[in-house]
Design a protein around this motif. Structure first.
Motif, mmCIF file in Angstrom:
data_model
loop_
_atom_site.group_PDB
_atom_site.id
_atom_site.type_symbol
_atom_site.label_atom_id
_atom_site.label_comp_id
_atom_site.label_asym_id
_atom_site.label_seq_id
_atom_site.Cartn_x
_atom_site.Cartn_y
_atom_site.Cartn_z
ATOM 1 N N LEU A 1 -137.616 17.133 18.736
ATOM 2 C CA LEU A 1 -137.541 17.793 17.445
ATOM 3 C C LEU A 1 -136.067 17.988 17.125
ATOM 4 O O LEU A 1 -135.299 18.385 17.998
ATOM 5 N N TYR A 2 -135.679 17.686 15.883
ATOM 6 C CA TYR A 2 -134.283 17.797 15.478
ATOM 7 C C TYR A 2 -134.138 18.630 14.208
ATOM 8 O O TYR A 2 -135.002 18.595 13.326
ATOM 9 N N ALA A 3 -133.035 19.331 14.117
ATOM 10 C CA ALA A 3 -132.666 19.974 12.863
ATOM 11 C C ALA A 3 -132.207 18.901 11.886
ATOM 12 O O ALA A 3 -131.630 17.879 12.278
ATOM 13 N N THR A 4 -132.444 19.144 10.623
ATOM 14 C CA THR A 4 -132.091 18.167 9.603
ATOM 15 C C THR A 4 -130.596 17.831 9.637
ATOM 16 O O THR A 4 -130.202 16.678 9.450
ATOM 17 N N ALA A 5 -129.773 18.835 9.920
ATOM 18 C CA ALA A 5 -128.325 18.657 9.875
ATOM 19 C C ALA A 5 -127.811 17.673 10.923
ATOM 20 O O ALA A 5 -126.711 17.118 10.764
ATOM 21 N N VAL A 6 -128.574 17.445 11.974
ATOM 22 C CA VAL A 6 -128.089 16.583 13.063
ATOM 23 C C VAL A 6 -128.921 15.319 13.228
ATOM 24 O O VAL A 6 -128.549 14.438 14.010
ATOM 25 N N LYS A 7 -129.998 15.210 12.511
ATOM 26 C CA LYS A 7 -130.882 14.050 12.650
ATOM 27 C C LYS A 7 -130.125 12.776 12.322
ATOM 28 O O LYS A 7 -129.418 12.693 11.314
ATOM 29 N N GLY A 8 -130.258 11.803 13.197
ATOM 30 C CA GLY A 8 -129.551 10.539 13.003
ATOM 31 C C GLY A 8 -128.178 10.499 13.647
ATOM 32 O O GLY A 8 -127.598 9.422 13.809
ATOM 33 N N ARG A 9 -127.656 11.645 14.030
ATOM 34 C CA ARG A 9 -126.337 11.706 14.684
ATOM 35 C C ARG A 9 -126.450 12.167 16.128
ATOM 36 O O ARG A 9 -125.679 11.722 16.986
ATOM 37 N N PHE A 10 -127.378 13.062 16.393
ATOM 38 C CA PHE A 10 -127.562 13.613 17.732
ATOM 39 C C PHE A 10 -128.836 13.033 18.340
ATOM 40 O O PHE A 10 -129.823 12.798 17.642
ATOM 41 N N THR A 11 -128.797 12.851 19.646
ATOM 42 C CA THR A 11 -129.969 12.379 20.370
ATOM 43 C C THR A 11 -130.173 13.247 21.596
ATOM 44 O O THR A 11 -129.244 13.448 22.384
ATOM 45 N N ILE A 12 -131.387 13.739 21.758
ATOM 46 C CA ILE A 12 -131.708 14.556 22.924
ATOM 47 C C ILE A 12 -132.560 13.726 23.870
ATOM 48 O O ILE A 12 -133.414 12.947 23.436
ATOM 49 N N ALA A 13 -132.297 13.876 25.158
ATOM 50 C CA ALA A 13 -133.024 13.097 26.154
ATOM 51 C C ALA A 13 -133.209 13.937 27.407
ATOM 52 O O ALA A 13 -132.455 14.879 27.643
ATOM 53 N N VAL A 14 -134.201 13.573 28.200
ATOM 54 C CA VAL A 14 -134.511 14.330 29.398
ATOM 55 C C VAL A 14 -134.522 13.400 30.606
ATOM 56 O O VAL A 14 -134.957 12.251 30.513
ATOM 57 N N ASP A 15 -134.009 13.909 31.711
ATOM 58 C CA ASP A 15 -134.084 13.224 32.995
ATOM 59 C C ASP A 15 -134.909 14.115 33.907
ATOM 60 O O ASP A 15 -134.397 15.099 34.460
ATOM 61 N N ASP A 16 -136.181 13.776 34.040
ATOM 62 C CA ASP A 16 -137.083 14.618 34.825
ATOM 63 C C ASP A 16 -136.625 14.763 36.273
ATOM 64 O O ASP A 16 -136.719 15.838 36.856
ATOM 65 N N ALA A 17 -136.141 13.704 36.840
ATOM 66 C CA ALA A 17 -135.764 13.722 38.256
ATOM 67 C C ALA A 17 -134.619 14.687 38.521
ATOM 68 O O ALA A 17 -134.491 15.236 39.617
ATOM 69 N N LYS A 18 -133.784 14.887 37.514
ATOM 70 C CA LYS A 18 -132.627 15.762 37.672
ATOM 71 C C LYS A 18 -132.811 17.113 36.985
ATOM 72 O O LYS A 18 -131.879 17.917 36.962
ATOM 73 N N ASN A 19 -133.981 17.359 36.425
ATOM 74 C CA ASN A 19 -134.212 18.604 35.671
ATOM 75 C C ASN A 19 -133.102 18.831 34.646
ATOM 76 O O ASN A 19 -132.606 19.954 34.474
ATOM 77 N N THR A 20 -132.720 17.782 33.976
ATOM 78 C CA THR A 20 -131.569 17.839 33.085
ATOM 79 C C THR A 20 -131.935 17.321 31.704
ATOM 80 O O THR A 20 -132.655 16.324 31.573
ATOM 81 N N VAL A 21 -131.431 18.021 30.708
ATOM 82 C CA VAL A 21 -131.566 17.586 29.322
ATOM 83 C C VAL A 21 -130.174 17.315 28.771
ATOM 84 O O VAL A 21 -129.250 18.096 29.003
ATOM 85 N N TYR A 22 -130.049 16.208 28.075
ATOM 86 C CA TYR A 22 -128.777 15.803 27.506
ATOM 87 C C TYR A 22 -128.827 15.873 25.986
ATOM 88 O O TYR A 22 -129.871 15.649 25.373
#
Length: 120
Positions: free
Chosen positions: A57-78
Motif C-alpha cells: 500500500l502506498y501514499a499517493t505522494a510517493v506512488k511510482g517513486r518509492f518501492t517497498i519490499a520485504v525479505d522474510d528470511a531477514k525479517n527486514t522491510v526495505y
C-alpha cells in the motif's frame, strides 16, 4: 519485538536512498510493516506498507517513486526511494501492524526514526 530503522542521509533532489527496517523477531500477530514520515512542523504521515505476505500500500505522494519490499528470511522491510524531492525531507519511522495495512491506528510498535534530507 524491536524495530531498527537505518539508511537515512543527505541526498540531492532526483537522487535515491534505500531505508531498511529490521524486526528483532516475527510474532504470530504481526501482519506487516509500514513506513511513516514526519517533516518539521508537520504531522506524521503514512508513506507505504507491506504485509509479510507481500501485499503493498502506498501514499499517493510517493506512488511510482518509492518501492517497498520485504525479505522474510531477514525479517527486514526495505523502502527504495527514487526521484527524491525536497518535500520528501523528513524523519522516517518504521512501524509494525497486527491489522490491515490501511488502518493507521493499528500501527502499535515503532522503531526509532532515520533522517532523510533532500537538498534542492
Amino acid at each position: 519485538v524491536q524495530l531498527q530503522a537505518s539508511g537515512g542521509g543527505l541526498v540531492q533532489a532526483g537522487g535515491s536512498l534505500r531505508l531498511s527496517c529490521v524486526a528483532s523477531e516475527r510474532t504470530f500477530s504481526a501482519y506487516g510493516l509500514g513506513w511513516f514520515r514526519q517533516a518539521p512542523g508537520k504531522e506524521r504521515e503514512f508513506v507505504a506498507a507491506i504485509s509479510w505476505g507481500g501485499f503493498t500500500l502506498y501514499a499517493t505522494a510517493v506512488k511510482g517513486r518509492f518501492t517497498i519490499a520485504v525479505d522474510d528470511a531477514k525479517n527486514t522491510v526495505y523502502l527504495q526511494m527514487n526521484s527524491l524531492k525536497a518535500e520528501d525531507t523528513a524523519v522516517y519511522y518504521c512501524s509494525q501492524t497486527s491489522q490491515g495495512l490501511g488502518y493507521i491506528k493499528g500501527y502499535d510498535l515503532w522503531g526509532q526514526g532515520t533522517l532523510v534530507t533532500v537538498s534542492s
